[in-house]
Design a protein around this motif. Structure first.
Motif, PDB file in Angstrom:
ATOM      1  N   ARG A  34       0.830  -1.216   0.000  1.00 26.81           N
ATOM      2  CA  ARG A  34       0.000   0.000   0.000  1.00 26.81           C
ATOM      3  C   ARG A  34       0.854   1.251   0.000  1.00 26.81           C
ATOM      4  O   ARG A  34       0.504   2.253  -0.635  1.00 26.81           O
ATOM      5  N   THR A  35       1.994   1.201   0.712  1.00 26.24           N
ATOM      6  CA  THR A  35       2.901   2.349   0.678  1.00 26.24           C
ATOM      7  C   THR A  35       3.424   2.569  -0.728  1.00 26.24           C
ATOM      8  O   THR A  35       3.504   3.708  -1.216  1.00 26.24           O
ATOM      9  N   ASN A  85      11.690   0.877  -6.139  1.00 22.20           N
ATOM     10  CA  ASN A  85      12.980   0.565  -5.526  1.00 22.20           C
ATOM     11  C   ASN A  85      12.859   0.477  -4.006  1.00 22.20           C
ATOM     12  O   ASN A  85      13.378  -0.446  -3.370  1.00 22.20           O
ATOM     13  N   HIS A  86      12.128   1.422  -3.426  1.00 21.84           N
ATOM     14  CA  HIS A  86      11.954   1.426  -1.976  1.00 21.84           C
ATOM     15  C   HIS A  86      11.142   0.210  -1.540  1.00 21.84           C
ATOM     16  O   HIS A  86      11.407  -0.380  -0.491  1.00 21.84           O
ATOM     17  N   TRP A  87      10.178  -0.175  -2.359  1.00 23.91           N
ATOM     18  CA  TRP A  87       9.369  -1.353  -2.036  1.00 23.91           C
ATOM     19  C   TRP A  87      10.251  -2.607  -1.969  1.00 23.91           C
ATOM     20  O   TRP A  87      10.149  -3.409  -1.035  1.00 23.91           O
ATOM     21  N   VAL A  88      11.133  -2.747  -2.970  1.00 22.98           N
ATOM     22  CA  VAL A  88      12.026  -3.915  -2.984  1.00 22.98           C
ATOM     23  C   VAL A  88      12.936  -3.899  -1.760  1.00 22.98           C
ATOM     24  O   VAL A  88      13.130  -4.918  -1.089  1.00 22.98           O
TER      25      VAL A  88
ATOM     26  N   THR B  17      -5.808  -3.047   0.781  1.00 27.64           N
ATOM     27  CA  THR B  17      -4.883  -3.084  -0.351  1.00 27.64           C
ATOM     28  C   THR B  17      -5.641  -3.012  -1.668  1.00 27.64           C
ATOM     29  O   THR B  17      -5.227  -2.340  -2.618  1.00 27.64           O
ATOM     30  N   ARG B  18      -6.784  -3.705  -1.715  1.00 29.25           N
ATOM     31  CA  ARG B  18      -7.626  -3.675  -2.911  1.00 29.25           C
ATOM     32  C   ARG B  18      -8.054  -2.233  -3.219  1.00 29.25           C
ATOM     33  O   ARG B  18      -7.962  -1.757  -4.348  1.00 29.25           O
ATOM     34  N   LEU B  19      -8.498  -1.537  -2.159  1.00 27.84           N
ATOM     35  CA  LEU B  19      -8.947  -0.151  -2.366  1.00 27.84           C
ATOM     36  C   LEU B  19      -7.786   0.746  -2.779  1.00 27.84           C
ATOM     37  O   LEU B  19      -7.968   1.683  -3.557  1.00 27.84           O
ATOM     38  N   ALA B  20      -6.589   0.448  -2.261  1.00 25.72           N
ATOM     39  CA  ALA B  20      -5.419   1.250  -2.657  1.00 25.72           C
ATOM     40  C   ALA B  20      -5.159   1.089  -4.153  1.00 25.72           C
ATOM     41  O   ALA B  20      -4.843   2.061  -4.847  1.00 25.72           O
ATOM     42  N   TRP B  21      -5.322  -0.143  -4.668  1.00 29.37           N
ATOM     43  CA  TRP B  21      -5.167  -0.357  -6.121  1.00 29.37           C
ATOM     44  C   TRP B  21      -6.226   0.427  -6.885  1.00 29.37           C
ATOM     45  O   TRP B  21      -5.962   1.009  -7.930  1.00 29.37           O
TER      46      TRP B  21
END
Lengths: 130, 107
Positions: A34-35, A85-88, B17-21
């Motif tokens: 989500r971030t 990149n930050h996610w990885v 997470t679904r809503l974030a997408w």
């Protein structure tokens, strides 16, 4: 820089990141996702701002208009690349049980947005006078 | 004495997470609409070609989001499939390519 190249390789090699360390809690992975999406939205907002500068400020001198739009679009590209990149890096840090990576990117982006905002104020004031 | 551990309750995490997408897809739509507006303003063949490219990128992102949402929805409580780096990189590439299209529309 070599660290960055290694990360880029990881973007396209999901099996490699899975071999490292222990699988983190599912919820943490989703929070990280989500971030990532939030940063992607920030990038999209910057790109939308680039379109808006080009479209809704037609009275600006050409150089200012294109310069501002390109600055916004460039920061959008930078923001989206940095997002993945930050996610990885976060995903890998969680697997290894390390601290999450420290980053000065939010501060830099904040300063860049402030500079663009000040430039817009100047441009609008000068535009009214001219 | 103790039975097997109960399956973990994923709570609202998959839904969030679904809503974030969904939100991100919406942001992408706004950017694509602005691209269409720019092309309608200039009205050149090259402009419309770039807008067609933007539409394809938007469709690609929509597909990526849809597949991820499906994966989150159909997973069982124990372990949903995680986001793969390839999926994340593809979403990023869609965004960055949109910015390149926008820069092309400036000229």
């Amino acid at each position: 820089m070599s660290e960055f190249v290694r990360n880029v390789r990881l973007w396209f090699a999901p099996q490699e990141i899975r071999q490292e360390g222990r699988t983190p809690d599912y919820r943490f992975s989703l929070a990280n996702e989500r971030t990532f999406l939030a940063w992607l939205r920030t990038a999209l907002a910057l790109i939308g701002g680039g379109f808006a500068v080009d479209q809704f400020l037609p009275d600006l001198p050409w150089a200012w208009r294109v310069g501002l739009a390109l600055a916004l679009l460039g920061s959008g590209v930078l923001c989206s690349l940095r997002a993945v990149n930050h996610w990885v890096r976060c995903e890998r840090a969680m697997r290894r049980g390390e601290d999450l990576p420290a980053t000065r990117f939010p501060a830099l982006l904040g300063i860049a947005v402030a500079v663009v905002a000040v430039a817009m104020v100047v441009v609008v004031l000068v535009g009214w006078e001219g | 004495m103790n039975g097997p551990p109960p399956p973990r309750d994923p709570g609202l995490q998959p839904e969030r997470t679904r809503l974030a997408w969904r939100r991100t897809t919406l942001s992408n739509t706004v950017a694509a609409v602005l691209a269409v507006k720019t092309a309608l303003h200039t009205r050149t063949a090259a402009g419309f070609a770039v807008v067609a490219m933007c539409a394809l990128l938007w469709l690609a992102f929509l597909t990526l989001a849809h597949r991820r949402i499906r994966a989150l929805a159909t997973a069982d409580a124990g372990g949903s499939p995680r986001l793969t780096p390839r999926h994340a990189a593809a979403a990023t590439l869609c965004t960055a390519a949109l910015a390149v299209c926008a820069a092309a529309l400036l000229f």
